[in-house]
Design an enzyme around this catalytic site. Structure first.
Site, PDB file in Angstrom:
ATOM      1  N   GLU A 162       0.830  -1.211   0.000  1.00  0.00           N
ATOM      2  CA  GLU A 162       0.000   0.000   0.000  1.00  0.00           C
ATOM      3  C   GLU A 162       0.868   1.267   0.000  1.00  0.00           C
ATOM      4  O   GLU A 162       0.424   2.334   0.411  1.00  0.00           O
ATOM      5  CB  GLU A 162      -0.946   0.013   1.214  1.00  0.00           C
ATOM      6  N   HIS A 200      -2.576   1.209   8.424  1.00  0.00           N
ATOM      7  CA  HIS A 200      -3.684   0.510   7.776  1.00  0.00           C
ATOM      8  C   HIS A 200      -3.836  -0.840   8.461  1.00  0.00           C
ATOM      9  O   HIS A 200      -2.843  -1.561   8.629  1.00  0.00           O
ATOM     10  CB  HIS A 200      -3.407   0.334   6.283  1.00  0.00           C
ATOM     11  N   HIS A 211      -7.001  -4.182   9.675  1.00  0.00           N
ATOM     12  CA  HIS A 211      -8.264  -4.846   9.338  1.00  0.00           C
ATOM     13  C   HIS A 211      -9.089  -5.102  10.609  1.00  0.00           C
ATOM     14  O   HIS A 211      -9.209  -6.256  11.046  1.00  0.00           O
ATOM     15  CB  HIS A 211      -7.976  -6.178   8.627  1.00  0.00           C
TER      16      HIS A 211
HETATM   17  O1  2HA Z   1      -0.404  -5.234   3.409  1.00  0.00           O
HETATM   18  O2  2HA Z   1      -3.480  -5.154   4.155  1.00  0.00           O
HETATM   19  O3  2HA Z   1      -4.159  -3.876   1.965  1.00  0.00           O
HETATM   20  C1  2HA Z   1      -1.496  -6.053   3.316  1.00  0.00           C
HETATM   21  C2  2HA Z   1      -2.740  -5.276   3.198  1.00  0.00           C
HETATM   22  C3  2HA Z   1      -3.029  -4.650   1.920  1.00  0.00           C
HETATM   23 ZN    ZN Z   2      -5.384  -4.324   3.828  1.00  0.00          ZN
END
Ligand code: 2HA
Ligand code: ZN
EC number: 4.1.2.19
Length: 269
Positions: A119, A142, A144
């Site tokens: 990313e 970033h 999840h």
């Molecule tokens: O790096 O989460 O969006 C792995 C991710 C890509």
């Molecule tokens: Zn990701």
């Protein structure tokens, strides 16, 4: 081999914060496999010796031209590396890059030639935008977060500020510690320049933005603060889910109570 962190306590402190946060992301279940990425603008910690360090990679294109990054340095999580490994060994699962004078390419300088996060266009475009605004923000994360991502599978939560207001209303701290709320970006291909552009646009109004059905992207002064903003939002999502699981729709704080919070804590919204 000598690490770039050796005899540089201020730089080591920032990288160790990344390692600490990487551990939290793994423990929370937000960092499966190589999921998520972190970049930190470390230019302020760079000395002449670092500036003279020879590249340990070829010159690589970023994919975009970012004028404010000229001569800048970033610690980046490595692509395909795991947060749970980075937590213990940050310089074996991430690397330091130097942005070249064309503002469109970079080289890796330390410690090992580990290619930065997939990313990278989003992360570096965001850092470029932050610098253009003289922002004190140095970190972008970033990740999840399970419950927040789950909410984006429901169309009503993708409407502007619907999720923000719901999450703010679950517990007063969320508005206090994530005062600009949660921006929403409709689904786009991971790693794409389109995703990077949409992220910058949404970060004008929010510190944390949601990539629909993918994850969040957050910015703040350091990595710990960026993590905290995501953490308070996800805590609110968990409270919402707990109430739903008890069989009722939570009332949420009233608009008056939220307004009172904004006045008392001098919040922007
Ligand atoms: O790096 O989460 O969006 C792995 C991710 C890509
Ligand atoms: Zn990701």
């Amino acid at each position: 081999m000598k690490s770039i962190l050796e005899n540089r306590p201020a730089l080591a402190k920032e990288v160790n914060k990344v390692a600490e946060v990487a551990g939290y992301l793994w423990q929370k279940g937000w960092a499966e496999r190589n999921g998520g990425n972190i970049t930190i603008n470390i230019t302020e910690f760079v000395d002449d010796e670092i500036r003279e360090m020879e590249p340990i990679s070829d010159v690589k294109a970023i994919g975009v031209t970012l004028p404010y990054l000229k001569g800048g340095y970033f610690y980046c999580k490595g692509t395909n590396k795991r947060m749970r490994d980075l937590a213990r060994r940050p310089m074996e699962n991430g690397s330091v890059i130097r942005i070249l004078d064309d503002c469109a390419s970079y080289v890796i300088i330390a410690d090992e030639p580990i290619a930065p996060t997939s990313e990278l266009p989003s992360h570096l475009s965001v850092h470029n935008d932050l610098l253009s605004k003289n922002s004190p923000y140095k970190a972008s994360v970033h990740t999840h977060p399970i419950e927040l991502i789950a909410m984006t599978h429901c169309r009503k939560f993708l409407e502007k500020d619907v999720a923000t207001n719901l999450l703010w209303s679950m517990i007063p701290e969320t508005k206090a510690f994530c005062p600009r709320g949660l921006g929403i970006i409709p689904y786009k291909l991971p790693s794409s320049v389109e995703l990077a552009e949409a992220t910058i646009k949404e970060l004008q109004d929010y510190d944390v933005v949601m990539w629909e059905k993918h994850g969040v992207f957050a910015v703040d002064c350091d990595v710990m603060q960026a993590f905290d903003q995501i953490d308070v939002l996800n805590k609110s999502a968990l409270i919402y889910i707990a109430a739903k699981n008890m069989g009722f729709e939570p009332d949420g704080m009233s608009q008056e109570q939220m307004k009172e919070m904004s006045v008392a804590f001098k919040l922007p919204k």
